[in-house]
Design a protein around this motif. Structure first.
Motif, PDB file in Angstrom:
ATOM      1  N   SER A  10       0.820  -1.216   0.000  1.00  0.00           N
ATOM      2  CA  SER A  10       0.000   0.000   0.000  1.00  0.00           C
ATOM      3  C   SER A  10       0.853   1.265   0.000  1.00  0.00           C
ATOM      4  N   ALA A  11       2.155   1.155   0.294  1.00  0.00           N
ATOM      5  CA  ALA A  11       3.026   2.330   0.194  1.00  0.00           C
ATOM      6  C   ALA A  11       3.081   2.853  -1.237  1.00  0.00           C
ATOM      7  N   ASN A 279       7.911   8.567  18.700  1.00  0.00           N
ATOM      8  CA  ASN A 279       7.412   7.445  17.910  1.00  0.00           C
ATOM      9  C   ASN A 279       5.926   7.611  17.629  1.00  0.00           C
ATOM     10  N   SER A 280       5.491   6.940  16.572  1.00  0.00           N
ATOM     11  CA  SER A 280       4.062   6.815  16.288  1.00  0.00           C
ATOM     12  C   SER A 280       3.790   5.375  15.871  1.00  0.00           C
ATOM     13  N   GLY A 285       0.407   5.367   8.678  1.00  0.00           N
ATOM     14  CA  GLY A 285       1.644   6.099   8.467  1.00  0.00           C
ATOM     15  C   GLY A 285       2.866   5.207   8.539  1.00  0.00           C
ATOM     16  N   ARG A 286       2.833   4.224   9.416  1.00  0.00           N
ATOM     17  CA  ARG A 286       3.956   3.280   9.519  1.00  0.00           C
ATOM     18  C   ARG A 286       4.204   2.603   8.182  1.00  0.00           C
ATOM     19  N   GLU A 291       7.987   2.192   8.018  1.00  0.00           N
ATOM     20  CA  GLU A 291       8.296   2.075   9.457  1.00  0.00           C
ATOM     21  C   GLU A 291       9.185   3.200   9.986  1.00  0.00           C
ATOM     22  N   LEU A 292       9.296   4.301   9.252  1.00  0.00           N
ATOM     23  CA  LEU A 292      10.083   5.429   9.752  1.00  0.00           C
ATOM     24  C   LEU A 292       9.550   5.916  11.092  1.00  0.00           C
TER      25      LEU A 292
END
Length: 347
Positions: A10-11, A279-280, A285-286, A291-292
């Motif tokens: 999905s990125a 972190n989130s 968003g990950r 995974e930034l």
């Protein structure tokens, strides 16, 4: 690899939305900004993290699993191809002002996510061809100095006053932005000058200076684009590169805001720990950012590939994902109101 790991595909929604805008223009020119800074923040507000397992890797994949590696490698031809298409559309297709603005923003978002962000991941790899791919992506975003400064400067000085990419407590983003942009470039120069001095070079102004070589490569690319696409092409590329750089600095700003390492008795700084990055764990968003958002574990062990990054329970947690936090950071009074009370130790 598990079937659930296919979610990383999905990125590619980001480059797909850019392609839709380039192909169909009109309202589609704004598909990427609306996806990244409209739909994603809403999804992350509606879908907060639940049952996050501490110290568990993001996936069960091996550190060098071909699937996760090729997801990154394919970003290189995708991004370069989109950039060429973008330059052709903006210089040859009649567009309204709104369409032009939407496409510039779209290509800039792609440059920040597929360009600088994926280059950041590849630049931490030890294999030479992966580092070359990182340099191609950074060159397409006119941001090659990052290859020098990030690994050798930012990771060494993060969460200290020596790091231009660490935002200070109560520092507005728009004040941080020029300090970070200029500071990273100066840091890259000093790092190369120091390396050459250690190697016995009489001056930093030599062909062995990697920063000078990078600047020469980028200048050559600018000349070629200018010859092929003229002034409008150069402006289009510069506009997208500027958007990508600003977005990347927004990421830097939210990742380390107000966090500082303590001084040691020897006069240096304590080792980088998970509590020195925000972190989130918001899932959308990950995935979109490879995974930034598990940034604490990345700084704790920079060689760990993105798909094996772990949730670090000691790290301070953002109230929403990166896209939402970036929007918040762009409005300093709102940012301070939400984030200042969350900073573990005000600097």
């Amino acid at each position: 690899m598990r079937p659930a790991d296919l979610r990383y595909l999905s990125a590619y929604l980001v480059p797909a939305s850019v392609a839709a805008g380039l192909a169909w223009q009109g309202p589609w020119a704004w598909a990427t900004p609306l996806l990244v800074f409209g739909l994603v923040p809403l999804l992350e507000l509606a879908w907060p993290p639940r049952n996050v397992i501490s110290n568990a890797p993001a996936t069960a994949g091996a550190p060098h699993h071909p699937f996760f590696d090729w997801l990154l490698y394919l970003c290189v031809p995708l991004h370069v191809g989109l950039l060429v298409w973008y330059l052709a559309v903006l210089t040859r297709v009649p567009l309204t002002g709104a369409e032009t603005a939407g496409l510039v923003l779209s290509m800039g978002i792609c440059g920040g996510s597929l360009g600088i962000n994926v280059a950041h991941e590849l630049g931490h790899r030890s294999r030479g061809y992966e580092q070359r791919l990182a340099q191609v992506l950074l060159g397409s975003a006119l941001y090659l100095h990052f290859f020098i400064e990030h690994n050798r400067g930012h990771h060494r000085h993060v969460a200290t006053p020596l790091d231009p990419a660490t935002s200070r407590f109560n520092e507005p983003f728009w004040q941080f932005l020029p300090r970070a942009l200029g500071g990273e470039l100066r840091s890259a120069w000093h790092l190369e000058a120091e390396r050459l001095r250690r190697n016995g070079a009489a001056t930093a102004w030599s062909g062995q200076n990697q920063l000078l070589r990078f600047m020469a490569v980028q200048l050559g690319a600018v000349v070629i684009v200018g010859l092929v696409s003229g002034g409008p092409g150069l402006l289009a590329w510069a506009g997208a590169a500027l958007v990508g750089a600003v977005l990347f600095q927004l990421v830097n700003y939210v990742e380390h805001y107000g966090l500082l390492r303590q001084r040691t008795a020897a006069g240096g700084y304590e080792r980088v720990q998970p509590q020195h990055s925000w972190n989130s764990e918001h899932a959308v968003g990950r995935i979109l950012l490879y995974e930034l958002t598990r940034h604490s574990d990345h700084h704790y062990l920079a060689s760990r590939p993105y798909h094996t990054l772990r949730h670090q329970p000691a790290s301070p947690q953002m109230p929403t994902g990166y896209p939402g936090m970036m929007l918040l950071a762009a409005v300093p009074p709102l940012w301070f109101r939400v984030m200042n009370r969350r900073v573990p130790t005000a600097a």
